[in-house]
Design an enzyme around this catalytic site. Structure first.
Site, PDB file in Angstrom:
ATOM      1  N   TYR A 150       1.260  -1.328  -0.090  1.00  0.00           N
ATOM      2  CA  TYR A 150       0.220  -0.067   0.452  1.00  0.00           C
ATOM      3  C   TYR A 150       0.714   1.372   0.039  1.00  0.00           C
ATOM      4  O   TYR A 150       1.798   1.500   0.656  1.00  0.00           O
ATOM      5  CB  TYR A 150      -0.976   0.362   1.375  1.00  0.00           C
ATOM      6  CG  TYR A 150      -2.138   1.041   1.439  1.00  0.00           C
ATOM      7  CD1 TYR A 150      -2.648   1.417  -0.139  1.00  0.00           C
ATOM      8  CD2 TYR A 150      -1.568   1.843   2.444  1.00  0.00           C
ATOM      9  CE1 TYR A 150      -3.228   2.692   0.458  1.00  0.00           C
ATOM     10  CE2 TYR A 150      -2.735   3.255   2.128  1.00  0.00           C
ATOM     11  CZ  TYR A 150      -3.553   3.217   1.763  1.00  0.00           C
ATOM     12  OH  TYR A 150      -4.197   4.306   1.936  1.00  0.00           O
ATOM     13  N   ASP A 247       8.845   2.716  -0.178  1.00  0.00           N
ATOM     14  CA  ASP A 247       8.039   3.690   0.709  1.00  0.00           C
ATOM     15  C   ASP A 247       8.791   3.144   2.587  1.00  0.00           C
ATOM     16  O   ASP A 247       7.655   1.485   2.421  1.00  0.00           O
ATOM     17  CB  ASP A 247       6.713   3.198  -0.127  1.00  0.00           C
ATOM     18  CG  ASP A 247       5.752   3.299   1.185  1.00  0.00           C
ATOM     19  OD1 ASP A 247       5.796   3.832   2.038  1.00  0.00           O
ATOM     20  OD2 ASP A 247       4.441   3.372   0.463  1.00  0.00           O
ATOM     21  N   LYS A 275       4.379   8.826   9.208  1.00  0.00           N
ATOM     22  CA  LYS A 275       4.315   8.006   9.894  1.00  0.00           C
ATOM     23  C   LYS A 275       5.630   8.328  11.498  1.00  0.00           C
ATOM     24  O   LYS A 275       4.895  10.034  11.925  1.00  0.00           O
ATOM     25  CB  LYS A 275       4.268   7.424  10.322  1.00  0.00           C
ATOM     26  CG  LYS A 275       3.284   6.600   9.234  1.00  0.00           C
ATOM     27  CD  LYS A 275       2.712   5.521   9.509  1.00  0.00           C
ATOM     28  CE  LYS A 275       1.841   4.660   8.323  1.00  0.00           C
ATOM     29  NZ  LYS A 275       0.455   4.616   8.274  1.00  0.00           N
TER      30      LYS A 275
END
Ligand code: PMP
Length: 437
Positions: A150, A247, A275
């Site tokens: 994702y 990522d 994050k």
């Protein structure tokens, strides 16, 4: 008129009802709606360290930790003070600030593959911008992604993630590749996206601008890269002149001081972050070699911008968080998570449940099945109903897991051995009730 929380309306049920009237599905991000586990979401009133309290006053030991945006524990005083202090001087200016320089310097210091980094406001923006930059740099259009990875909800990366091997063939035989993973994404938006199976190095050709990968897959449960996967991607990208994009929105500053690329010793051309570097505020970033990054506006022709990029509160929270994460933290977090996963596996098995608890650094996955999955096809064999039952049994025991079988656990600095021990005990009870139930 007051816009403050209404004390009288503070039950989860009532708030969810009101939320559903004015927010689609009652939530601002789909998984929070409990759709895959059923039931009413708890509405958080406050949190501290490893704990959250809902509006009804129920306390949970929390392993969600904002899906990994929190590593120091909720409301860590260092982070809170930094944000408070920053807010007193203004919340956004539309002009550069010193904290942006400090945060960029700190990211580049920790991640040697980044000469330069640009801040954005979410992980989605980071991957979207990195893809645009990779296309701009190479002058090519195709993007290769892995099934089950994702990368946020940008159109080009929301490609079908199911049909792996066929997609490799499509790449070679010039066929059209991705299918939209969402209504509203035109086929043309994913026509240049090729989806291939995780943990297999695809054979590329000169049409490929970049390969984007979660170096540790953490959105299909937790799946580590097999030996040779990441280094194989590096070699294949080099052979064909494509860029390798990691990522690291989840893994960055979490699995090791220098992220997954340090952990596995493979250097990407571009990295995406989010994050942890926002300490719970709205942050993303992408970075890489200067010759690539300097193609960004205003230096180069690849446009990318943001009103709130490098926001004073977000950069303050990020800097404060990184100040708590020196090199010594990671071995300790990893050790604790490893012991936790072993004990969790043990109590689940004692209760008669067949699970596989994986760890990579401090990340912990829980797979309801008897072997370690290696790709999305495997991951989807997890027993989703068992996860849902276990999730609710854990809530009953006062432990909050993520409300979806493909999410992972994020023990952090606040998850002491005592906290993790209490979670293991709760899991033992929960597992027995699931089995009996
Ligand atoms: N990449 C990865 C690996 C992620 O896990 C996520 C979000 N969970 C994103 C990108 C998107 O980040 P955001 O939700 O901040 O847009």
């Amino acid at each position: 008129m007051t816009l403050a929380p209404d004390e009288a309306a503070r039950t989860n049920e009532e708030l969810f009802g009101r939320a559903q009237r004015v927010i689609p599905g009652g939530v601002n991000s789909p998984v929070r709606a409990f759709t895959s586990v059923g039931g009413t979401p708890y509405f958080v009133a406050r949190a501290s360290g490893a704990r959250v309290w809902d509006v009804e006053g129920t306390e949970y030991l929390d392993l969600v930790q904002s899906y990994g945006a929190i590593i120091a524990g909720h409301a860590h005083p260092t982070v809170v003070e930094a944000v408070q202090e920053a807010a007193l001087s203004g919340t956004s200016y539309g002009a550069p600030t010193e904290r942006e320089v400090l945060l960029a310097e700190e990211i580049c210091r920790r991640v040697p593959s980044c000469d330069k980094v640009r801040m954005v406001s979410s992980g989605t923006e980071a991957t979207m911008s990195a893809i645009r930059l990779a296309r701009g740099f190479t002058g090519r259009d195709l993007v290769v992604k892995f099934a089950g990875n994702y990368h946020g909800h940008g159109d080009a990366l929301l490609a079908d993630s199911g049909s792996g091997v066929a997609m490799i063939d499509a790449l070679h035989h010039g066929g059209v590749v991705g299918r939209p993973g969402s209504a509203g994404v035109p086929a043309t938006a994913v026509a240049e996206t090729v989806v291939v199976p995780y943990n297999e190095v695809p054979r590329l050709d000169e049409r490929v601008a970049c390969v984007i990968v979660e170096p540790v897959a953490a959105n299909m449960g937790l799946i580590a890269p097999v030996e040779g996967f990441l280094s194989g991607l590096r070699a294949e990208c080099d052979r064909i002149g494509a860029l390798l994009v990691f990522d690291e929105v989840i893994t960055g500053f979490r699995v090791a001081f220098g992220g997954a690329q340090a952990h596995y010793g493979v250097s990407p051309d571009l990295s995406c972050f989010g994050k942890v570097i926002g300490g719970g505020l709205n942050v993303g970033a992408f970075g890489g070699r200067a010759e690539i990054m300097d193609l960004l506006a205003p230096l180069g022709p690849v446009y990318q911008a943001g009103t709130l990029s490098g926001n004073p509160l977000a950069t303050a929270a990020g800097l404060a968080t990184l100040s708590l994460l020196d090199e010594s933290v990671y071995p300790e977090l990893t050790k604790r998570a490893g012991a936790f996963a072993d004990r969790l596996q043990g109590v689940m098995e004692d209760a008669g449940l067949t699970v596989h608890c994986a760890t990579v650094g401090p990340l912990v996955g829980l797979y309801f099945g008897d072997h370690a999955p290696v790709d999305f096809a495997d991951a989807r064999r997890t027993d989703e109903a068992a996860y849902a039952a276990f999730f609710h049994a854990m809530l009953d025991q006062g432990v909050a897991l993520a409300p979806g079988p493909y999410e992972i656990m994020f023990p952090g600095l606040a998850h002491t051995d005592d906290v993790l021990g209490a979670i293991v005990d709760a899991a033992g009870h929960a597992a027995r009730s699931v089995r009996i139930g």
